[in-house]
Motif scaffolding. Sequence first.
Motif, PDB file in Angstrom:
ATOM      1  N   VAL A  35     -33.198  -8.923   4.571  1.00 20.52           N
ATOM      2  CA  VAL A  35     -34.078  -9.640   3.697  1.00 20.52           C
ATOM      3  C   VAL A  35     -34.018 -11.400   4.118  1.00 20.52           C
ATOM      4  CG1 VAL A  35     -34.878  -8.370   1.758  1.00 20.52           C
ATOM      5  CG2 VAL A  35     -33.164  -9.500   1.301  1.00 20.52           C
ATOM      6  N   SER A  36     -35.255 -12.215   4.188  1.00 19.28           N
ATOM      7  CA  SER A  36     -34.556 -13.685   4.099  1.00 19.28           C
ATOM      8  C   SER A  36     -34.639 -13.886   2.552  1.00 19.28           C
ATOM      9  CB  SER A  36     -35.982 -14.067   4.499  1.00 19.28           C
ATOM     10  OG  SER A  36     -37.360 -14.241   4.540  1.00 19.28           O
ATOM     11  N   GLU A  37     -35.445 -12.703   1.395  1.00 16.83           N
ATOM     12  CA  GLU A  37     -35.442 -13.687  -0.075  1.00 16.83           C
ATOM     13  C   GLU A  37     -35.848 -12.314  -0.269  1.00 16.83           C
ATOM     14  OE1 GLU A  37     -39.516 -15.836  -1.270  1.00 16.83           O
ATOM     15  OE2 GLU A  37     -38.215 -16.593  -0.037  1.00 16.83           O
ATOM     16  N   GLY A  60     -29.916 -12.080   3.061  1.00 15.47           N
ATOM     17  CA  GLY A  60     -29.188 -11.044   2.759  1.00 15.47           C
ATOM     18  C   GLY A  60     -29.672  -9.806   2.392  1.00 15.47           C
ATOM     19  N   VAL A  61     -28.905  -8.621   2.036  1.00 19.88           N
ATOM     20  CA  VAL A  61     -29.890  -7.489   1.809  1.00 19.88           C
ATOM     21  C   VAL A  61     -29.967  -7.459   0.028  1.00 19.88           C
ATOM     22  CG1 VAL A  61     -28.329  -6.836   4.238  1.00 19.88           C
ATOM     23  CG2 VAL A  61     -27.723  -6.691   2.264  1.00 19.88           C
ATOM     24  N   VAL A 106     -22.604 -14.087   8.365  1.00 19.49           N
ATOM     25  CA  VAL A 106     -23.356 -14.970   7.936  1.00 19.49           C
ATOM     26  C   VAL A 106     -23.312 -15.046   6.906  1.00 19.49           C
ATOM     27  CG1 VAL A 106     -24.857 -14.001   9.810  1.00 19.49           C
ATOM     28  CG2 VAL A 106     -25.025 -12.655   7.438  1.00 19.49           C
ATOM     29  N   GLY A 107     -22.599 -14.966   5.909  1.00 20.69           N
ATOM     30  CA  GLY A 107     -22.461 -15.713   4.354  1.00 20.69           C
ATOM     31  C   GLY A 107     -23.279 -15.053   4.029  1.00 20.69           C
ATOM     32  N   GLY A 108     -24.520 -13.814   3.718  1.00 20.08           N
ATOM     33  CA  GLY A 108     -25.072 -13.531   3.110  1.00 20.08           C
ATOM     34  C   GLY A 108     -25.261 -13.028   1.809  1.00 20.08           C
ATOM     35  N   GLN A 109     -26.183 -13.188   0.988  1.00 19.15           N
ATOM     36  CA  GLN A 109     -25.886 -12.654  -0.044  1.00 19.15           C
ATOM     37  C   GLN A 109     -26.782 -10.819  -0.330  1.00 19.15           C
ATOM     38  OE1 GLN A 109     -28.382 -15.095  -2.590  1.00 19.15           O
ATOM     39  NE2 GLN A 109     -26.571 -16.696  -2.337  1.00 19.15           N
ATOM     40  N   LEU A 110     -26.434 -10.072  -1.318  1.00 17.80           N
ATOM     41  CA  LEU A 110     -26.913  -8.832  -2.126  1.00 17.80           C
ATOM     42  C   LEU A 110     -27.509  -8.654  -3.245  1.00 17.80           C
ATOM     43  CD1 LEU A 110     -24.709  -6.106  -0.999  1.00 17.80           C
ATOM     44  CD2 LEU A 110     -25.527  -5.471  -3.046  1.00 17.80           C
ATOM     45  N   GLY A 159     -37.558  -8.372   9.658  1.00 18.33           N
ATOM     46  CA  GLY A 159     -37.761  -8.055  10.631  1.00 18.33           C
ATOM     47  C   GLY A 159     -38.707  -7.498  11.483  1.00 18.33           C
ATOM     48  N   PRO A 160     -39.154  -5.605  10.653  1.00 17.15           N
ATOM     49  CA  PRO A 160     -38.034  -5.858   9.403  1.00 17.15           C
ATOM     50  C   PRO A 160     -36.659  -4.906   9.565  1.00 17.15           C
ATOM     51  CG  PRO A 160     -39.942  -4.276   9.471  1.00 17.15           C
ATOM     52  CD  PRO A 160     -40.202  -5.531  10.735  1.00 17.15           C
ATOM     53  N   VAL A 161     -35.789  -5.014   9.207  1.00 15.02           N
ATOM     54  CA  VAL A 161     -35.100  -3.995   9.635  1.00 15.02           C
ATOM     55  C   VAL A 161     -34.788  -3.269   8.734  1.00 15.02           C
ATOM     56  CG1 VAL A 161     -32.737  -4.039   9.647  1.00 15.02           C
ATOM     57  CG2 VAL A 161     -33.856  -5.936  11.075  1.00 15.02           C
ATOM     58  N   THR A 162     -35.065  -2.046   8.204  1.00 14.89           N
ATOM     59  CA  THR A 162     -34.352  -0.861   7.078  1.00 14.89           C
ATOM     60  C   THR A 162     -32.985   0.262   7.177  1.00 14.89           C
ATOM     61  OG1 THR A 162     -36.789  -1.715   6.456  1.00 14.89           O
ATOM     62  CG2 THR A 162     -35.259   0.205   5.269  1.00 14.89           C
ATOM     63  N   ILE A 163     -32.260   0.120   6.647  1.00 16.62           N
ATOM     64  CA  ILE A 163     -31.234   1.224   7.075  1.00 16.62           C
ATOM     65  C   ILE A 163     -31.131   2.483   5.902  1.00 16.62           C
ATOM     66  CG2 ILE A 163     -28.904   1.591   8.072  1.00 16.62           C
ATOM     67  CD1 ILE A 163     -30.531   0.620  10.021  1.00 16.62           C
ATOM     68  N   LEU A 164     -30.800   3.090   5.738  1.00 18.55           N
ATOM     69  CA  LEU A 164     -31.051   4.578   5.120  1.00 18.55           C
ATOM     70  C   LEU A 164     -28.948   5.020   5.408  1.00 18.55           C
ATOM     71  CD1 LEU A 164     -33.995   7.135   5.511  1.00 18.55           C
ATOM     72  CD2 LEU A 164     -33.973   4.917   3.661  1.00 18.55           C
ATOM     73  N   LEU A 165     -28.517   5.176   4.159  1.00 17.68           N
ATOM     74  CA  LEU A 165     -27.353   5.567   4.259  1.00 17.68           C
ATOM     75  C   LEU A 165     -27.029   6.470   3.503  1.00 17.68           C
ATOM     76  CD1 LEU A 165     -25.607   1.757   4.471  1.00 17.68           C
ATOM     77  CD2 LEU A 165     -25.725   3.184   6.763  1.00 17.68           C
ATOM     78  N   ASP A 166     -25.778   7.150   3.331  1.00 17.34           N
ATOM     79  CA  ASP A 166     -25.329   8.567   2.338  1.00 17.34           C
ATOM     80  C   ASP A 166     -24.598   8.320   2.950  1.00 17.34           C
ATOM     81  OD1 ASP A 166     -24.641  11.167   1.816  1.00 17.34           O
ATOM     82  OD2 ASP A 166     -26.830  11.325   1.309  1.00 17.34           O
TER      83      ASP A 166
END
Length: 149
Positions: free
Chosen positions: A8-10, A26-27, A69-73, A137-144
């Motif tokens: 995300v950008s925000e 960040g994400v 990138v010094g991003g936030q979560l 992006g959109p950038v979306t990742i699924l994790l398990d």
Amino acid sequence: MRAVVQRVSEAAVTVANREVGAISKGVLVLLGVGKGDTEADANYLAEKIVKLRIFEDEADKMNLSLLDVGGQLLAVSQFTLYGDVRKGRRPGFDQAAPPDQAEALYEVFINCCRDLGVTVGTGQFQTHMMVSLVNDGPVTILLDSQKQF
């Protein structure tokens, strides 16, 4: 443990018309906790997400992590990630962890991300939240954490 990770950008979370968490670049992580999950699952996902290379480098290749990138979560608890709709049309949530276990592991995840050096914003556990975001992006990742997908 399951996560939907959106670059995300925000992003922001509001509860009862009050902003409770917000980030810039960040994400956004929607995090679901399953019945059999442990601290190891929370630690695994935290490290995986913080080091996930989904940000562009100078050559426009997804090659940089949140740390790079010094991003936030922004972490938002979402038990509906364990919604099962294989039968019928109403989701069943039998595989979601009970609230006390889920909240404890949600906190482990948050603390692990912070320990890894990331600024973390949060939603508010077990409340109705309004989540807004600008997906980059959109950038979306699924994790398990059990690597089911």
